[in-house]
Design an enzyme around this catalytic site. Structure first.
Site, mmCIF file in Angstrom:
data_model
loop_
_atom_site.group_PDB
_atom_site.id
_atom_site.type_symbol
_atom_site.label_atom_id
_atom_site.label_comp_id
_atom_site.label_asym_id
_atom_site.label_seq_id
_atom_site.Cartn_x
_atom_site.Cartn_y
_atom_site.Cartn_z
ATOM 1 N N SER A 140 0.865 -1.184 0.000
ATOM 2 C CA SER A 140 0.000 0.000 0.000
ATOM 3 C C SER A 140 0.904 1.237 0.000
ATOM 4 O O SER A 140 2.094 1.140 0.299
ATOM 5 C CB SER A 140 -0.854 -0.003 1.269
ATOM 6 O OG SER A 140 -1.427 1.260 1.524
ATOM 7 N N TYR A 153 -3.525 -0.890 10.061
ATOM 8 C CA TYR A 153 -3.334 -1.034 8.609
ATOM 9 C C TYR A 153 -1.940 -0.548 8.213
ATOM 10 O O TYR A 153 -1.217 -1.217 7.473
ATOM 11 C CB TYR A 153 -4.426 -0.238 7.877
ATOM 12 C CG TYR A 153 -4.432 -0.459 6.371
ATOM 13 C CD1 TYR A 153 -5.064 -1.564 5.813
ATOM 14 C CD2 TYR A 153 -3.809 0.442 5.512
ATOM 15 C CE1 TYR A 153 -5.082 -1.774 4.438
ATOM 16 C CE2 TYR A 153 -3.818 0.247 4.139
ATOM 17 C CZ TYR A 153 -4.460 -0.861 3.605
ATOM 18 O OH TYR A 153 -4.460 -1.060 2.246
HETATM 19 P P1 NAP Z 1 -11.801 -5.334 -1.057
HETATM 20 O O1 NAP Z 1 -12.613 -5.101 -2.297
HETATM 21 O O2 NAP Z 1 -12.350 -4.930 0.266
HETATM 22 O O3 NAP Z 1 -11.335 -6.872 -1.009
HETATM 23 C C1 NAP Z 1 -10.644 -7.372 0.108
HETATM 24 C C2 NAP Z 1 -10.516 -8.871 -0.074
HETATM 25 O O4 NAP Z 1 -9.904 -9.446 1.101
HETATM 26 C C3 NAP Z 1 -11.870 -9.556 -0.233
HETATM 27 O O5 NAP Z 1 -11.753 -10.631 -1.128
HETATM 28 C C4 NAP Z 1 -12.115 -10.076 1.175
HETATM 29 O O6 NAP Z 1 -13.020 -11.142 1.255
HETATM 30 C C5 NAP Z 1 -10.710 -10.519 1.542
HETATM 31 N N1 NAP Z 1 -10.608 -10.768 2.969
HETATM 32 C C6 NAP Z 1 -10.738 -9.876 3.979
HETATM 33 N N2 NAP Z 1 -10.661 -10.500 5.168
HETATM 34 C C7 NAP Z 1 -10.462 -11.821 4.904
HETATM 35 C C8 NAP Z 1 -10.309 -12.980 5.710
HETATM 36 N N3 NAP Z 1 -10.350 -12.919 7.045
HETATM 37 N N4 NAP Z 1 -10.117 -14.183 5.091
HETATM 38 C C9 NAP Z 1 -10.097 -14.252 3.761
HETATM 39 N N5 NAP Z 1 -10.247 -13.203 2.941
HETATM 40 C C10 NAP Z 1 -10.430 -11.998 3.510
HETATM 41 O O7 NAP Z 1 -10.413 -4.580 -1.175
HETATM 42 P P2 NAP Z 1 -9.445 -4.236 -2.400
HETATM 43 O O8 NAP Z 1 -9.494 -2.778 -2.581
HETATM 44 O O9 NAP Z 1 -9.668 -5.142 -3.554
HETATM 45 O O10 NAP Z 1 -8.059 -4.572 -1.683
HETATM 46 C C11 NAP Z 1 -7.268 -5.720 -1.995
HETATM 47 C C12 NAP Z 1 -5.866 -5.498 -1.396
HETATM 48 O O11 NAP Z 1 -5.313 -4.297 -1.941
HETATM 49 C C13 NAP Z 1 -5.862 -5.323 0.116
HETATM 50 O O12 NAP Z 1 -4.714 -5.938 0.664
HETATM 51 C C14 NAP Z 1 -5.785 -3.814 0.294
HETATM 52 O O13 NAP Z 1 -5.225 -3.438 1.523
HETATM 53 C C15 NAP Z 1 -4.890 -3.450 -0.875
HETATM 54 N N6 NAP Z 1 -4.982 -2.048 -1.307
HETATM 55 C C16 NAP Z 1 -6.115 -1.536 -1.863
HETATM 56 C C17 NAP Z 1 -6.130 -0.202 -2.288
HETATM 57 C C18 NAP Z 1 -7.334 0.421 -2.944
HETATM 58 O O14 NAP Z 1 -7.268 1.632 -3.261
HETATM 59 N N7 NAP Z 1 -8.401 -0.271 -3.200
HETATM 60 C C19 NAP Z 1 -4.994 0.593 -2.107
HETATM 61 C C20 NAP Z 1 -3.860 0.036 -1.526
HETATM 62 C C21 NAP Z 1 -3.866 -1.303 -1.131
HETATM 63 P P3 NAP Z 1 -14.612 -10.843 1.518
HETATM 64 O O15 NAP Z 1 -15.140 -10.209 0.273
HETATM 65 O O16 NAP Z 1 -15.137 -12.193 1.798
HETATM 66 O O17 NAP Z 1 -14.662 -9.901 2.702
#
Ligand code: NAP
Length: 248
Positions: A140, A153
């Site tokens: 991130s 986080y």
């Molecule tokens: P998201 O849409 O909220 O997806 C998060 C994923 O993690 C979902 O598949 C969720 O499953 C899974 N997850 C959460 N807790 C879990 C658990 N206990 N066991 C198994 N799976 C779990 O978020 P995203 O934006 O795609 O983010 C994906 C990654 O990118 C994360 O590591 C996030 O920190 C990182 N990131 C995102 C951004 C951004 O701007 N979006 C920026 C920097 C970093 P469920 O759907 O079942 O909850």
């Protein structure tokens, strides 16, 4: 003709592949020819339908990451893997002075402890088979910046940057490429509230040199690069895919 970006014959496991960035990584890897194990606590039907609709190969593995030891044991039984993408992540918000132990532990277990122990299970299997592989961790901008009201986080993603480099140091000579991607502002469910807030959204876009949010596919295609032969001499890198945010 040689295609250094092909993932044909490779098997990739992507955590959190049901939605957002993980879904896009799974699709990009399937498009590049990999068989993709879509792992997560929720079903990945939508992702699997897109993969098979495009002529790719995918399957589901139930994986709950709030128990990292159990998750690593599950990964160890799912057959040989060439690529592991530690994508799943959670965020909890609160003032540092009031931040709860539960919000600290949950985020650290999913975002950091699971990343380490899944990587360990992946490496043990690769070493036992005398093969290499690629691990891609999703970091991130808060692997580099402090953020605000997101103590666990920031700690977890700073830790992801650290163990990416540590594991690269230990495993590069054994044929495993360990790298990370640091996404900028990517339009997913996770950031829907920010996107919907006109004041915050405008401030964010004004600071991004590219002038717009990233898409999950931007991260998916970068992950294909890091998983492919094109990145075979890249170890311990954290690739910023942020529209230039960190360059400002
Ligand atoms: P998201 O849409 O909220 O997806 C998060 C994923 O993690 C979902 O598949 C969720 O499953 C899974 N997850 C959460 N807790 C879990 C658990 N206990 N066991 C198994 N799976 C779990 O978020 P995203 O934006 O795609 O983010 C994906 C990654 O990118 C994360 O590591 C996030 O920190 C990182 N990131 C995102 C951004 C951004 O701007 N979006 C920026 C920097 C970093 P469920 O759907 O079942 O909850």
């Amino acid at each position: 003709m040689r295609n250094p970006f092909s993932l044909a014959t490779k098997t990739a496991l992507v955590t959190g592949a049901n939605t957002g960035i993980g879904q896009a990584i799974a699709l990009s890897m399937a498009q590049a020819g990999a068989r993709v194990i879509c792992a997560g606590r929720s079903d990945c039907d939508e992702t699997l339908a897109s993969i098979s609709g495009g002529g790719g190969q995918g399957e589901y593995l139930r994986l709950e990451l709030s128990d990292p030891t159990a998750a690593a044991a599950t990964l160890a039984t799912c057959g040989p893997l060439d690529i592991l993408v530690n994508n799943a992540g959670v965020i909890r918000r609160g003032d540092a002075v009031e931040f709860s132990e539960a919000d600290w532990d949950e985020v650290m277990d999913v975002n950091l402890k699971s990343v380490f122990f899944l990587s360990q299970a992946f490496a043990r299997s690769a070493f036992a088979r005398d093969t290499g592989g690629a691990i891609i961790n999703i970091a991130s901008m808060l692997s580099f910046q402090g953020g605000i009201r997101v103590a666990s986080y920031t700690a977890s993603k700073s830790g992801v940057a650290g163990i990416t480099k540590l594991l690269a140091n230990e495993w590069a000579a054994r044929g495993i490429n360990v790298n990370a991607i640091a996404p900028g502002y990517i339009a997913t469910n996770n950031t829907a509230t920010l996107q919907a807030d006109p004041v915050r959204n405008r401030a964010i876009m004004e600071r991004i040199p590219a002038g717009h949010w990233g898409t999950p596919a931007d991260i998916g295609d970068s992950a294909v690069f890091l998983a492919s032969g094109a990145a075979k001499y890249i170890h311990g890198a954290i690739l910023n895919v942020d529209g230039g945010w960190l360059a400002r």
